[in-house]
Motif scaffolding. Structure first.
Motif, PDB file in Angstrom:
ATOM      1  N   ALA A  91       7.642  64.686  -6.658  1.00 58.05           N
ATOM      2  CA  ALA A  91       6.491  63.924  -6.171  1.00 58.05           C
ATOM      3  C   ALA A  91       6.876  62.521  -5.733  1.00 58.05           C
ATOM      4  CB  ALA A  91       5.416  63.862  -7.260  1.00 58.05           C
ATOM      5  N   LEU A  92       7.873  61.928  -6.401  1.00 64.34           N
ATOM      6  CA  LEU A  92       8.265  60.560  -6.068  1.00 64.34           C
ATOM      7  C   LEU A  92       9.694  60.464  -5.552  1.00 64.34           C
ATOM      8  CD1 LEU A  92       6.616  58.501  -8.961  1.00 64.34           C
ATOM      9  CD2 LEU A  92       5.697  59.132  -6.735  1.00 64.34           C
ATOM     10  N   GLN A 198      17.332  51.607  -3.504  1.00 60.14           N
ATOM     11  CA  GLN A 198      17.029  52.801  -2.725  1.00 60.14           C
ATOM     12  C   GLN A 198      16.014  53.678  -3.455  1.00 60.14           C
ATOM     13  OE1 GLN A 198      18.028  53.716   0.492  1.00 60.14           O
ATOM     14  NE2 GLN A 198      16.390  55.180   0.085  1.00 60.14           N
ATOM     15  N   GLN A 199      16.203  53.832  -4.743  1.00 66.25           N
ATOM     16  CA  GLN A 199      15.263  54.634  -5.522  1.00 66.25           C
ATOM     17  C   GLN A 199      13.876  53.991  -5.536  1.00 66.25           C
ATOM     18  OE1 GLN A 199      17.648  54.599  -9.100  1.00 66.25           O
ATOM     19  NE2 GLN A 199      18.189  56.758  -8.866  1.00 66.25           N
ATOM     20  N   ALA A 204       8.197  53.930  -3.659  1.00 66.47           N
ATOM     21  CA  ALA A 204       7.150  53.213  -2.927  1.00 66.47           C
ATOM     22  C   ALA A 204       6.676  54.014  -1.722  1.00 66.47           C
ATOM     23  CB  ALA A 204       7.684  51.846  -2.483  1.00 66.47           C
ATOM     24  N   ARG A 205       7.601  54.635  -1.007  1.00 63.07           N
ATOM     25  CA  ARG A 205       7.239  55.435   0.156  1.00 63.07           C
ATOM     26  C   ARG A 205       6.424  56.662  -0.252  1.00 63.07           C
ATOM     27  NH1 ARG A 205      11.798  55.573   2.117  1.00 63.07           N
ATOM     28  NH2 ARG A 205      12.537  57.536   1.203  1.00 63.07           N
ATOM     29  N   GLN A 211      -0.854  47.973  -2.381  1.00 65.16           N
ATOM     30  CA  GLN A 211      -0.148  46.798  -2.897  1.00 65.16           C
ATOM     31  C   GLN A 211       1.318  46.849  -2.494  1.00 65.16           C
ATOM     32  OE1 GLN A 211      -1.772  49.106  -4.861  1.00 65.16           O
ATOM     33  NE2 GLN A 211      -2.606  48.130  -6.708  1.00 65.16           N
ATOM     34  N   PRO A 212       1.934  45.694  -2.272  1.00 66.28           N
ATOM     35  CA  PRO A 212       3.374  45.665  -1.978  1.00 66.28           C
ATOM     36  C   PRO A 212       4.176  46.080  -3.198  1.00 66.28           C
ATOM     37  CG  PRO A 212       2.505  43.433  -2.264  1.00 66.28           C
ATOM     38  CD  PRO A 212       1.323  44.354  -2.228  1.00 66.28           C
ATOM     39  N   ALA A 213       5.326  46.708  -2.997  1.00 57.87           N
ATOM     40  CA  ALA A 213       6.168  47.198  -4.086  1.00 57.87           C
ATOM     41  C   ALA A 213       7.373  46.287  -4.263  1.00 57.87           C
ATOM     42  CB  ALA A 213       6.618  48.621  -3.796  1.00 57.87           C
TER      43      ALA A 213
END
Length: 390
Positions: A91-92, A198-199, A204-205, A211-213
């Motif tokens: 999922a992430l 990168q992770q 975040a994507r 909200q900004p990550a």
């Protein structure tokens, strides 16, 4: 932070009504406690016997070779653990290391939290005044309430979570030529995973929040200002359990080790982290069985006490017409409940021992009687002789 205080009055007759209802609940508690105290002793004996049976039959073999002659035999192997596919949180977009047996995704929200403190004061005449203080504060939590169930929901509603926490487990692994099942995922202690840039970008994507990550101390934080979080901000972190080597005791079926079924129907399947001998693994299993038995004993004795205490609820309420008398009566009924708990609980355990462990129970009784006889003899011998009357 905000607070709300609520005071309620409970009259004598309402308390008496609740106490009478509590008698039925108390009887239920006593029945449940007695039944499971008896069951617990039998369960401990059956598990101990199954472990003893397994310890007498287990054979340690080379984990690198499968011998067809060992089919259906209880084996012990120990060696490097290999996992076919690295764990991943699809999922992430998070992929763990090759030796991760358990991956824990923790999602927290900066949300409203309700704390409740209740103070009860008994008044003259047997009534009670209950004062409850509700405190509302904002903090990080991985299980935020919606706010609708709060005593004061207005102004304390939490936004929905974009994704929940989750535990991802390895379905199986291999030790040499042998396949072992998913119990390996319970091994090892969880350690924090420090995410890299990168992770963090992948997380975040995948979430695509407004909200900004930002990557902060190995966690991904979604919010305008990480030093001053706002309601609804999210942070995502990971914990992993990595195992390099493992030991297993199970029955060989082809290339797989499965649980062993003892003659009494109990299943034995032991898995531990590291290189452990069969004797060490069975000793650990015996210790765990003893620990669980004692924990359940203590919990059931507490339930038994609560049951007896509930039976005296009406007495406590009536006595509380005079608050100082109510305090004294409550203390006395508590002591009586403790005594009844020890007598009934001890008797139940003793009967269970006679039923499930007759030889050991009779030996203990014999030792106790011998000790009592020796004590009586010693007291009689040490007592001063009474002079004869002329």
């Amino acid at each position: 932070m905000s607070q709300f205080t609520e005071t309620t009055q409970v009259g004598l007759f309402a308390r008496l009504k609740n106490a009478i209802k509590g008698i039925g609940l108390g009887i239920s508690f006593i029945g449940i406690a007695v039944y499971f105290l008896f069951w617990n002793e039998g369960n401990a004996v059956r598990t101990a016997r199954a472990l003893a049976e397994g310890a007498n039959q287990v054979v340690s073999v080379d984990h690198r070779v499968i011998d067809p002659q060992n089919e259906d035999r209880l084996l012990h192997i120990s060696g490097p653990l290999a996992l076919e596919v690295p764990l991943a949180d699809v999922a992430l977009g998070m992929v763990a290391s090759a030796q991760t047996v358990r991956l824990e995704r923790k999602v927290e929200q900066f949300a409203w939290i309700e704390d409740k403190q209740t103070k009860t004061e008994t008044k003259l005449g047997g009534g009670q005044e209950k004062t409850t203080r509700y405190t509302y504060r904002q903090d990080w939590t991985d299980a935020p309430a919606s706010g609708a169930e709060f005593r004061v929901p207005e102004g304390h509603m939490n936004p929905p979570m974009p994704i929940a926490s989750k535990v991802i487990r390895q379905p199986e692994g291999t030790i040499g030529a042998f396949t072992v099942d998913d119990e390996i995922s319970d091994l090892g202690g969880s350690t924090p995973m420090l995410l890299d840039a990168q992770q963090a970008e992948d997380v975040a994507r995948s979430l695509s929040l407004e909200q900004p990550a930002k990557l902060v101390a190995g966690r991904v934080v979604f919010g305008a200002d990480v030093t001053a979080p706002q309601l609804g901000d999210i942070r995502v972190s990971y914990h992993a359990s990595e195992i390099e080597k493992a030991s297993v005791v199970g029955v060989q079926r082809g290339d797989t080790l499965l649980p062993y079924t003892a003659q009494n129907g109990r299943k034995v399947y032991l898995v531990e982290e590291g290189l452990r001998t069969a004797d060490e693994m069975f000793q650990t299993a015996v210790s765990n069985n003893t620990f669980k038995t004692w924990m359940l004993r203590i919990g059931l004795l507490v339930l038994l006490f609560l049951g007896f205490k509930a039976l005296f609820g009406v007495v406590d309420v009536i006595a509380s017409i005079l608050p100082f008398l109510g305090w004294i009566t409550a203390s006395v009924t508590s002591l009586i409940s403790v005594a009844l708990t020890l007598v009934v609980g001890g008797t139940t355990i003793a009967i269970a021992w006679v039923y499930f462990r007759p030889v050991l129970a009779l030996l203990i009784i014999a030792v106790a009687l011998a000790g009592a006889a020796a004590s009586a003899y010693w007291l009689r011998k040490s007592a001063p002789e009474t002079p004869e009357t002329p």
